[in-house]
Design a protein around this motif. Sequence first.
Motif, PDB file in Angstrom:
ATOM      1  N   GLU A 219      68.272 -36.218  23.793  1.00 42.08           N
ATOM      2  CA  GLU A 219      67.407 -35.503  24.732  1.00 42.08           C
ATOM      3  C   GLU A 219      68.168 -35.069  25.996  1.00 42.08           C
ATOM      4  O   GLU A 219      67.912 -34.007  26.535  1.00 42.08           O
ATOM      5  N   GLN A 220      69.074 -35.930  26.458  1.00 41.99           N
ATOM      6  CA  GLN A 220      69.835 -35.615  27.670  1.00 41.99           C
ATOM      7  C   GLN A 220      71.053 -36.512  27.761  1.00 41.99           C
ATOM      8  O   GLN A 220      71.013 -37.689  27.388  1.00 41.99           O
ATOM      9  N   GLU A 232      65.357 -33.878  32.144  1.00 36.29           N
ATOM     10  CA  GLU A 232      65.262 -32.530  31.595  1.00 36.29           C
ATOM     11  C   GLU A 232      64.118 -32.350  30.606  1.00 36.29           C
ATOM     12  O   GLU A 232      63.803 -31.219  30.229  1.00 36.29           O
TER      13      GLU A 232
END
Length: 356
Positions: A219-220, A232
């Motif tokens: 995801e980040q 994010e």
Amino acid sequence: MIEVIGVSKDYGSFPALQNVDLEIKKGEFIAVLGPSGCGKTTLLKLLAGFMGPTAGSIVMNDSMVASAKRVVPPEKRNIGMVFQSFALWPHMTVADHIKFPLRHHPNSRKDSKRAMSLRINETLALVGLDSFAERFPAELSGGQKQRVALARAIAPLPNVLLMDEPFSALDVELRMEMRKEIQKLHRETQASIVFVTHDQSEALAIADKIVVMNKGKIEQIAPPELIYTRPETEFVATFVGKCNVVKGHWQDGRFVPAIDSKSSWPDLGVAEHFKKKGLYPVRPEQVRLSLSTGTETQGRITYVQYQGHEIHYTVEAGVETWTVHEPISSPRFQVGDAVEISLKSAPKPEKDLVFS
């Protein structure tokens, strides 16, 4: 340098990892963070060589070590591994646990007995076990066993140290102590570390960079402070720090919350993902509560938890539930109090802010 390039891993019809790209620089401390079943342990097993990817490749020091067609086994990779369980041999002394990888690790040299003895003593001193060399695992505490596992992994000076939730069997006090030990070892060995955990506070405290995973995807990837202050995605915002994701709309570069259309909040570095969806991530400590005057009621206190240095409130605001952390010196609220919600002022972070 380790490069994970487009790696996917399927267990039958279940996709455990999906097109993962990751770069780990020499000497970097990476924490892989996520809930159970997100793929973090699968990623670690692929890095270790316990299995191969369904697609993609892994490169270590410019050498291909894994692809869908070929996998270099663990014993031929320059790695150290610390398991979730201590995985100590009950018939071996502490010193014997350190001696074993010095004899069999691919990075070990055929040193003299004297040189090996010196390395064993150096390693035990590094983890504070120099006076426990002749003890057996049954004679050690949980924290001492974990130190033996660490010493065994770092003894042959591996280029990368892989750790699979190594503190899960320890109590809270020992976990805090072992965090310091890991940071000390990282400074002194300069090895790259990949540390798998589901504990967000652990990842924030010890890593240079955090990889947040969910449902087999990344995801980040960012330093801890950026993960916390500039998430994010909704998942990163709510998984790391229990962020409030507020609904509303963006207008002229400012956010208008749905619970108070008369207010507008500044852009404090909110990611484009949130702006496109009409959302605003707010950390619990960024929120200010005040007693309602009767005309501006936005929420009602439903839970109050005393946490020593601060008070944790749960506030029902229409269809939303907010978590708010107020310092102990702030005015106190009780369950049932009607409150107004506002955003505390904060400086806007620099857009090109970089943490090393």
